[in-house]
Design an enzyme around this catalytic site. Structure first.
Site, PDB file in Angstrom:
ATOM      1  N   HIS A  58     106.118   4.658  -5.045  1.00 29.63           N
ATOM      2  CA  HIS A  58     104.783   4.078  -4.863  1.00 29.63           C
ATOM      3  C   HIS A  58     104.337   3.471  -6.191  1.00 29.63           C
ATOM      4  CE1 HIS A  58     104.112   5.968  -0.894  1.00 29.63           C
ATOM      5  NE2 HIS A  58     104.880   6.928  -1.388  1.00 29.63           N
ATOM      6  N   ASP A 301     110.058   9.805  -4.172  1.00 34.95           N
ATOM      7  CA  ASP A 301     108.701   9.719  -3.616  1.00 34.95           C
ATOM      8  C   ASP A 301     107.677   9.765  -4.751  1.00 34.95           C
ATOM      9  OD1 ASP A 301     106.562   9.505  -1.903  1.00 34.95           O
ATOM     10  OD2 ASP A 301     106.725  11.531  -1.077  1.00 34.95           O
TER      11      ASP A 301
END
Length: 425
Positions: A58, A301
């Site tokens: 992200h 992640d």
């Protein structure tokens, strides 16, 4: 530009090598190379590995620049040895149209210091309703389609998305979470959640949606990739699906391989992630699934948040921890140094395997290939220190942990994009 990396260890080789980089590519790998070079890096017996590939990052930009930017996130990636990353679309705006996707690509081309391969969303604004223009987004550079951050709730929407993705031979990538089974939870239900008086997210929240989706993928003849697997039931479903010949792949995060819910010391949101840290039995199933090929690769992640956001405890803080700068060292320390895995295994799960899953030209060191490389000092030990992070996010439960296997230099297309200052002057 000619760069000579001297005296490095390489996987599968008993002697040290010199490696020559010319015009962005590896051109020679020999025990001794006598040549002039614009830049000489003394490897001193460190490992030279392919640059790591992360399928789940992200970067937050656009819309979340206080948490991370493309520039800060890709610098963090380089510091962690990652040379190719795939960034998730839960930004504002969402890359759900040609215009939004092109704006994102322009920013990546301007600011990224490593290769960034962006996802497009599955549905408009990730609302789970109207599908995006799949073909148009592929033509503009989408690596795959995902609504990561939320699960696609309607089976019909997911099925139609899989049909469209299959038609253009791109994967559907899924954050698997049945909203009707979340129960406003914030961590795994068990003794620790009872002790902290916090509501739990049951394991079936994840596994039942994977079970639904593998059958939809079979019907649609679609490549289906499962994000951040966390439960033993999910591993079982994926294993059975693979045995049935369904085209499913899966990833697991370092934190789910290393920690369980019982490791949470207090109501500390640096331990809050989605999916949550699960039980001891779940962790063992994830490790077994990775080692037997049920789970294909490791992905971080990486999910940065501001310090202020993470100071509000489990119930008020957002989900997610950072991982790009700590992944290899933590895994090397806990699994390779303890002889549970080989360094070849760990490297495979971070390089060639994720590249193979998405057909990315990365993850190997070969003459004639782009020089995406990382030097690793397996003898050096240091403490993880959030104050030295290149990421804007410092939200990690691993601050202060002693680790070995330290990335000391990272090359992207032959360009040195990170070097550890106390080693290379």
């Amino acid at each position: 530009m000619r760069t000579l990396i001297k005296q490095v260890r390489m996987l599968g080789e008993s002697e040290v090598f010199d490696v020559l980089i010319e015009r962005n590519h590896v051109t020679k790998m020999e025990p001794k190379i006598e040549t002039t070079a614009d830049e000489v890096i003394e490897g001193k017996g460190q490992y030279l590995l392919p640059g790591f590939v992360d399928l789940h990052v992200h970067l937050r930009e656009p819309g979340g620049e206080a948490k991370e930017t493309i520039y800060s996130g890709t610098r963090a990636a380089a510091r962690g040895g990652f040379t190719t990353i795939c960034n998730m679309p839960n930004t504002r705006p969402v890359p759900d149209s040609k215009e939004n996707f092109q704006q994102l690509m322009n920013k990546i081309n301007q600011d990224a210091v490593v290769h960034v391969l962006p996802y497009a969303s599955i549905t408009e604004r990730q609302l789970g309703e109207n599908l995006v223009p799949f073909q148009e987004l592929k033509q503009n550079g989408a690596i795959a389609f995902t609504d990561d951050g939320v699960g696609v709730q309607q089976a019909s929407v997911m099925y139609e998305a899989m049909l469209k993705a299959s038609a253009i031979d791109l994967p559907i990538v899924a954050h698997c979470e049945d909203n009707s089974l979340i129960y406003q939870g914030v961590m795994h239900p068990g003794e620790k959640s009872n002790q902290l008086n916090l509501p739990g997210i049951p394991s079936i929240c994840e596994s039942v949606q994977i079970a639904r989706d593998v059958l939809l993928a079979e019907a649609a003849n679609c490549h289906y990739h499962v994000c951040h697997v966390s439960t033993k039931e999910s591993v079982r479903v994926i294993r059975d699906a693979k045995k049935a010949g369904i085209r499913v792949t899966a990833e697991v995060t370092p934190h789910h391989l290393l920690l369980i819910d019982e490791d949470i010391p207090a109501n500390d949101a640096n331990y809050k992630m989605n999916p949550p840290l699960r039980s001891h039995e779940d962790r063992l199933a994830l490790i077994e699934g990775l080692m037997d090929g049920t789970i294909d690769c490791i992905a971080t992640d990486h999910a940065p948040h501001t310090l202020e956001e993470k100071q509000s405890g489990f119930e008020q803080s957002p989900f997610g921890i950072v991982g790009l700068e700590t992944a290899f060292s933590l895994l090397y320390t806990h699994f390779v140094k303890t002889n549970k895995w080989s360094i070849e295994d760990l490297t495979h799960w971070l390089t060639s395997k994720p590249a193979e899953i998405f057909n990315i030209d990365a993850g190997t060191i070969e003459i004639g290939k782009p020089a995406d490389l990382v030097l690793i000092d397996t003898e050096r030990t240091e403490s993880i220190n959030v104050n030295s992070f290149y990421s804007k996010g410092t939200n990690t439960p691993f601050h202060g942990k002693q680790v070995s296997g330290i990335p000391t230099a990272t090359f992207v297309n032959g360009t040195l994009v990170y070097k550890k200052e106390d080693l290379y002057v």
